[in-house]
Structure formats: C-alpha cells, structure tokens
Scaffold this motif. Structure first.
Motif, mmCIF file in Angstrom:
data_model
loop_
_atom_site.group_PDB
_atom_site.id
_atom_site.type_symbol
_atom_site.label_atom_id
_atom_site.label_comp_id
_atom_site.label_asym_id
_atom_site.label_seq_id
_atom_site.Cartn_x
_atom_site.Cartn_y
_atom_site.Cartn_z
ATOM 1 N N VAL A 1 -36.880 -12.705 -11.692
ATOM 2 C CA VAL A 1 -37.513 -11.606 -10.972
ATOM 3 C C VAL A 1 -37.456 -11.934 -9.485
ATOM 4 O O VAL A 1 -37.712 -13.081 -9.099
ATOM 5 N N PRO A 2 -37.125 -10.995 -8.624
ATOM 6 C CA PRO A 2 -37.135 -11.278 -7.185
ATOM 7 C C PRO A 2 -38.488 -11.825 -6.753
ATOM 8 O O PRO A 2 -39.535 -11.250 -7.073
ATOM 9 N N PRO A 3 -38.511 -12.952 -6.039
ATOM 10 C CA PRO A 3 -39.791 -13.553 -5.647
ATOM 11 C C PRO A 3 -40.731 -12.595 -4.931
ATOM 12 O O PRO A 3 -41.945 -12.651 -5.116
ATOM 13 N N ALA A 4 -40.196 -11.697 -4.130
ATOM 14 C CA ALA A 4 -41.049 -10.761 -3.399
ATOM 15 C C ALA A 4 -41.814 -9.849 -4.344
ATOM 16 O O ALA A 4 -42.948 -9.432 -4.053
ATOM 17 N N ASP A 5 -41.213 -9.539 -5.502
ATOM 18 C CA ASP A 5 -41.901 -8.683 -6.469
ATOM 19 C C ASP A 5 -43.075 -9.411 -7.104
ATOM 20 O O ASP A 5 -44.105 -8.806 -7.393
ATOM 21 N N LEU A 6 -42.923 -10.709 -7.330
ATOM 22 C CA LEU A 6 -44.030 -11.488 -7.872
ATOM 23 C C LEU A 6 -45.150 -11.619 -6.847
ATOM 24 O O LEU A 6 -46.337 -11.619 -7.203
ATOM 25 N N ILE A 7 -44.787 -11.742 -5.578
ATOM 26 C CA ILE A 7 -45.804 -11.798 -4.522
ATOM 27 C C ILE A 7 -46.634 -10.520 -4.532
ATOM 28 O O ILE A 7 -47.861 -10.552 -4.411
ATOM 29 N N ARG A 8 -45.967 -9.364 -4.705
ATOM 30 C CA ARG A 8 -46.704 -8.102 -4.724
ATOM 31 C C ARG A 8 -47.629 -8.008 -5.934
ATOM 32 O O ARG A 8 -48.715 -7.436 -5.844
#
Length: 446
Positions: A39-46
C-alpha cells in the motif's frame, strides 16, 4: 471524521516478495508462498492520522478485560522481539530480532549477573539492583534506567511491571537462601521459578483472554498449527501485524493508586526518567482483577486508537520527517508494509476462513484488499465485539505463542509439564485459580 480516498487496482498491489538469501535474525513467515500486499505509505498515513479512520477519540469503548492486560502484553512483546530498524524508511531490507524467540524474560534478566553485573547488586550478586526507595529502576547520573531493555521504562506501568518482576526475583532469592540453598545456585533457581510462573500465566491466563479459551484449547492439542513456520523464530505476521492488537486497548488515562485521580497517558505517564512520587503501583488491584475486586478496564480491540497514540511525543518516536509517523496506528501498518505482509483477506483464505467483505471492513473509498494488521483488529471488533481476537488474529497469536513454548526444551511445558505455580503473597488470599495478580502481589507485599 475525515474520509480516506485511495484509488488503485487491487492486482497492481499484489506482487511476489523479492527473493532473499535468508531470513536472518530470528524472523520468518507463516505463509511464505503468499504474495506480499503493498500500500502506498501516504495512504497508510492518512488512515492513521488524527481525524483519520483509526482515530478513536470519541469511539473507544471499555472491554470486559482488566486494563493491565494489554500492558502486560507489551511486556511480553519486549521479551520476544526487539526490532531496532527505522520505520520511516523506503527500503525493504531484512530486519533483525535482537531477542531470542523464547519466553525467557531476556528483557528482565539480560545475560545475567556475570555478563551484565551493572544490573545486579554488588553486595549480593544473585539479586537485582533496585533504586534505594525500592520502587524504581536503578538509574545512572542522568536518570536513564540501567536495565536490559530501555523500552521497559517507556511508561509508568511498564516501569512498575519491571520493578515488580525484579522484586519477585529478589524475594525468591531470600526464600531459597532461608531454605539453605547453596549460594552458587540461588540466581538460577530463583530465575527458573519466576520464569515458569510467567510462562504459566502467559499460557493459562493471558492467551485465553486474548484469543478465546476454546481456540487456545484447540491449538494446544495441535502439533503443527503452521506447517511452514521455520522453527523457533518470530513470524512477521505475528510481530508486525497480529500482536499489535493491544495498541487499540490502551486508555487515554489511568489511575495508578486506588482512589486517586487518573493521570493522562502523555505526558504524565511517560517514562525514561525517575519515578515521580505517587506513581509507584503498590496495589496491582488497580490494573488486574482479584476475585473480590475490580480493576480499571482495557478498551476494546478495534481499528480505533486512543488519540494519545496518534500524536506520540518525540521521546517515544524519535525525530520524524513526517508528522504522520507520530501515529502508532500508522507505524504499525507501515511495519507490515515494509516486510511485505500478505493482505488480511489472503491470509484468511489460506487459513480456510471466509474473508471479511469490503462492506464489513468499512474503509471509505478504498479499492483493494486490507493491510493485515488493520484487518485483524477490524475482525476482532466485528466478530468478537472487541473482547478478543477473531479467528485469523487469534490463531496467529495463540499458534505462535504455544509453538514457542512447545519448541523450547527449557519451558515448563517440556521440562516439567505437571509443574504448578506456588508463589503467593503472605497475608493475601489467593485467587480461585492462580493469576498474574498473585505473582504481582507476591512481589509488592512486604
């Protein structure tokens, strides 16, 4: 609550893990043939940020279990694993476990008084060195705890669990000495007694609460819960997903003394400094149940985290480039991402379970499958009302823990399967069945 918009092809995120020469350092995989799910790391941050899907500020609910159990679970994690790799990284290099994958209280005893004499009493080498007041860890001139694992000073409850185990060991040394045992065996015999009590509690009290008594009983009868598990190692599916369930059970505040006001998790319970006056837990009934008393409650196992863990202080996280990495929910999911864990749906299917549907997972505007750690906590919330782990998470946690005990020739299961715990605090009534509270009472009662 802020919605998360993530759009990508499910198939584009399913890719075989790159070939590696070896999984060294004590880590392995339960499902080595399943493709990793990225999963793109930025999506997990969100997902994990304040205001994101994992923000439980107004949604957390109390569970049936006592408040101390997820913190004891953290103590167990420090015994089994020590991954010192940086979570805020982009490479997928192998990580190393700086712990033996055994229930051997390495985070307490280290390498013992011969290899780590600075942790032990110079005047009585069989005993731990404890701060002069008797209720804090020994510290250097800058206030840093002199212990085997600095994480066991990360918060006040963790500090007091460490101190209590040290006190229990020292008390057992005194008893063995009074019984006439030889000086040269005092440390080893006391250590084994404390260790076997700890192992018994893990198997007979902790695990049934976490995974459900019926599942634990079933797993104890099975020889090979995970046929592809590479021996006495720690699986990534356990360390970087399933066993992180307890983070959602943490309270925003705790009472440390019966009848006192609750103190906030941060900053008031933050460790790494001398124990303040009034923070010594001399009555563990505030955190664990006795037959005649009720402790504070843990929170339910869900995908929702307390707000305090979504904006952790720098003393916990260290310097971060992105504020999103102050979120423990994000950090948990990023670790699973970095070691290329399969999706929750893929592992559920491999276990013979019907995977949760997208509607059951409930991630808004999310295309694709689900990170394993998030899936396991959602499964617990949906199928078990957050009281224990569901079929996927429970089988991973109970299967691995039972397997580690079964694989260790020095565990009480193998060395003396009929052994029973016996350390009880003088003057305090034992519980109907032996419990961790009995061992903690033994440690704290003078």
């Amino acid at each position: 609550m802020t919605e998360v918009s993530v759009h990508y092809s499910a198939n584009s995120c399913l890719s075989p893990r790159r070939n590696r020469a070896a999984m060294t350092g004590g880590y392995s995989r339960l499902f080595p043939d399943l493709a990793g799910y990225s999963v793109p790391p930025a999506d997990l941050i969100r997902l994990g940020r304040l205001g994101g899907v994992c923000d439980g500020s107004t949604d957390q609910q109390e569970a049936d279990g006592a408040a101390g159990w997820p913190l004891f679970g953290q103590y167990i994690a420090h015994d089994l694993t020590a991954d010192r790799s940086q979570v805020e990284r982009i490479d997928h290099a192998d990580v190393e476990n700086f712990r033996q994958p055994k229930f051997n209280l390495e985070c307490l005893y280290g390498v013992g008084p011969t290899g780590a004499p600075f942790m032990y009493d110079w005047n009585d080498g069989a005993k731990f060195l404890i701060a002069s007041g008797g209720w804090d860890l020994p510290r250097n001139t800058q206030g840093i705890a002199v212990i085997s694992d600095p994480r066991n000073d990360s918060n006040r409850v963790m500090n007091q669990l460490q101190v209590s185990f040290m006190r229990a060991h020292n008390k057992r040394v005194d008893e063995l000495r009074a019984e006439g045992r030889q000086e040269e065996v005092l440390f080893d015999e006391a250590r084994q007694d404390i260790l076997w009590h700890y192992q018994w509690v893990v198997l007979n009290e902790f695990l049934p609460q976490v995974a459900g008594g019926a599942l634990v009983s079933e797993i104890r009868e099975q020889e090979d819960v995970f046929p592809n598990w590479a021996g006495l190692t720690i699986p990534y599916e356990f360390a970087d997903a399933a066993y992180r369930y307890g983070h959602s059970q943490i309270r925003e505040s705790y009472k440390l003394i019966p009848g006192s006001e609750a103190v906030d998790l941060f900053p008031h319970m933050l460790g790494f400094s001398p124990l303040p006056e009034g923070h010594a837990i001399t009555d563990w009934g505030i955190m664990f149940d006795r037959d005649t008393s009720t402790a504070q409650r843990a929170m339910k196992i869900t995908e929702k985290f307390p707000a305090a863990l979504l904006a952790m202080p720098g003393e916990i996280t260290g310097p971060v480039k992105d504020e999103g990495y102050k979120s423990l929910a994000n950090r948990d999911m990023q670790r699973g991402n970095l070691v290329e864990l399969p999706s929750g749906e893929a592992i559920a299917a491999a276990m013979g379970q019907t995977p949760l549907s997208a509607d059951q997972i409930g991630l808004p505007n999310w295309d694709g499958e689900t990170p394993l750690g998030y899936y396991i906590m959602r499964e617990a919330a949906l199928l078990c009302d957050g009281q224990c782990l569901g079929p996927v998470g429970g089988r991973i946690v109970a299967g691995v823990m039972c397997g580690l005990l079964r694989s260790d020739p020095s565990s009480f299961l193998n060395a003396d399967p009929n052994w029973a715990p016996f350390l009880i605090a003088p003057g305090r009534s034992p519980t109907k069945r032996y419990s961790l509270i009995n061992l903690l009472d033994y440690a704290t009662t003078t």
